[in-house]
Design a protein around this motif. Structure first.
Motif, PDB file in Angstrom:
ATOM      1  N   PRO A 258       0.710  -1.135  -0.063  1.00 37.02           N
ATOM      2  CA  PRO A 258      -0.081  -0.208  -0.014  1.00 37.02           C
ATOM      3  C   PRO A 258       0.764   1.163  -0.043  1.00 37.02           C
ATOM      4  N   GLU A 259       0.288   2.291  -0.782  1.00 37.55           N
ATOM      5  CA  GLU A 259       0.754   3.624  -0.651  1.00 37.55           C
ATOM      6  C   GLU A 259       1.425   4.061   0.816  1.00 37.55           C
ATOM      7  N   SER A 260       0.201   3.964   1.755  1.00 40.52           N
ATOM      8  CA  SER A 260       0.793   4.277   2.904  1.00 40.52           C
ATOM      9  C   SER A 260       1.832   3.638   3.634  1.00 40.52           C
ATOM     10  N   LEU A 261       2.462   2.688   3.133  1.00 37.48           N
ATOM     11  CA  LEU A 261       3.655   1.728   3.570  1.00 37.48           C
ATOM     12  C   LEU A 261       4.789   1.963   2.506  1.00 37.48           C
TER      13      LEU A 261
END
Length: 288
Positions: free
Chosen positions: A110-113
């Motif tokens: 995920p982009e958040s990671l």
């Protein structure tokens, strides 16, 4: 003996080599004074050594400890296992990935990671994976167990699926390999290693003979120091290659591939002079 090869290696790289060799076990700390003396013999000044040690501490590689009010450093817990895994590749007499077949690593993070995505890519590169397309990487199947264990340890396995198989499309696999790995650049780096150390086997055999045990038994402190000054930069330069080289079958490699000659040279010199270099280092550590 004079005229040591002078490969371009940084303080931090040399320090990691020294800790990997002499301070990976629990309770094995190295005094700062010994590090300064070791790197001083390689031509590095004390302020640069202290600065590099501080950076490695900030990165979580080294941990400071006190013994009899003397500043010492040891590897952070858990890194010894990384060095032991690296030994299998760095000192292996043959390429690690000579098995038939391939594995594909398919991953999505995920982009958040995003930082975890970068770490995952770095780990795949370090295990010799080639890049096919976004989220799709390839390597010889023989790396599977080791890379899977590493990703589990880093809690990255949840983002990756592995598939095994063979190449069945029309066309040359050798041409595909040239697209997935930058073998030309890697071969140039092997060539640079041989420029520094291509004559090292003849040089050291003429100096100490071909029997490492006898060479150590008959060695002087001066010879052990010379071996240390030669070996530590050589190992530091070499140890990056097993983390870049996919160790592909010879028919898939470019004509005139220099990797095999570089590996043979390193291992032969390692066999001859590593015991001499170790004896010098252990004398310094014992006297500290």
């Amino acid at each position: 003996m004079t005229g040591h090869p002078q490969p371009s290696v940084r303080h931090q790289q040399l320090i990691i080599t020294l800790f990997g060799l002499y301070s990976r076990d629990p309770g094995r700390a190295v005094p700062v004074s010994v590090l300064i003396e070791m790197l001083g013999s390689l031509g590095y000044d004390a302020p640069g050594v202290r600065s590099s040690v501080s950076r490695l501490k900030a990165k979580g590689v080294l941990r400071s400890v006190k013994s009899n009010n003397v500043a010492q450093y040891t590897l952070e817990e858990g890194l010894a296992d990384v060095f032991r895994e690296g030994d299998d590749r760095i000192f292996s007499p043959v390429g690690a990935n000579l098995g038939d077949g391939w594995i594909l690593a398919i991953f999505s993070v995920p982009e958040s990671l995003r930082s975890r995505r970068h770490t995952l890519r770095t780990e795949l590169l370090n295990f010799g994976f080639g890049f096919i397309s976004s989220g799709v990487w390839i390597a010889p199947v023989s790396v599977l167990d080791r890379v899977r264990s590493r990703l589990v340890a880093l809690k990255l396995d949840q983002f990756v699926d592995f598939f095994s198989g063979d190449y069945v499309a029309d066309g040359s696999m050798r041409e595909k390999v040239a697209q997935w790995w930058d073998l030309t650049h890697l071969d140039e780096q092997f060539g640079e290693f041989l420029e520094f150390y291509g004559d090292a086997v003849n040089h050291w055999t003429a100096l100490v003979g071909s029997d490492p045990g006898l060479a150590l038994e008959e060695s002087t402190p001066e010879l052990r120091l010379e071996a240390f000054k030669y070996y530590i930069p050589m190992l530091t330069l070499w140890r990056r290659f097993p983390y870049k080289d996919p160790n592909l079958r010879s028919e898939l490699l470019p004509e005139g591939w220099k990797g095999a000659a570089a590996r043979e040279t390193f291992l032969a010199v390692h066999k001859l002079i590593a015991p001499l270099a170790d004896a010098h280092a252990k004398t310094l550590l014992t006297l500290a």
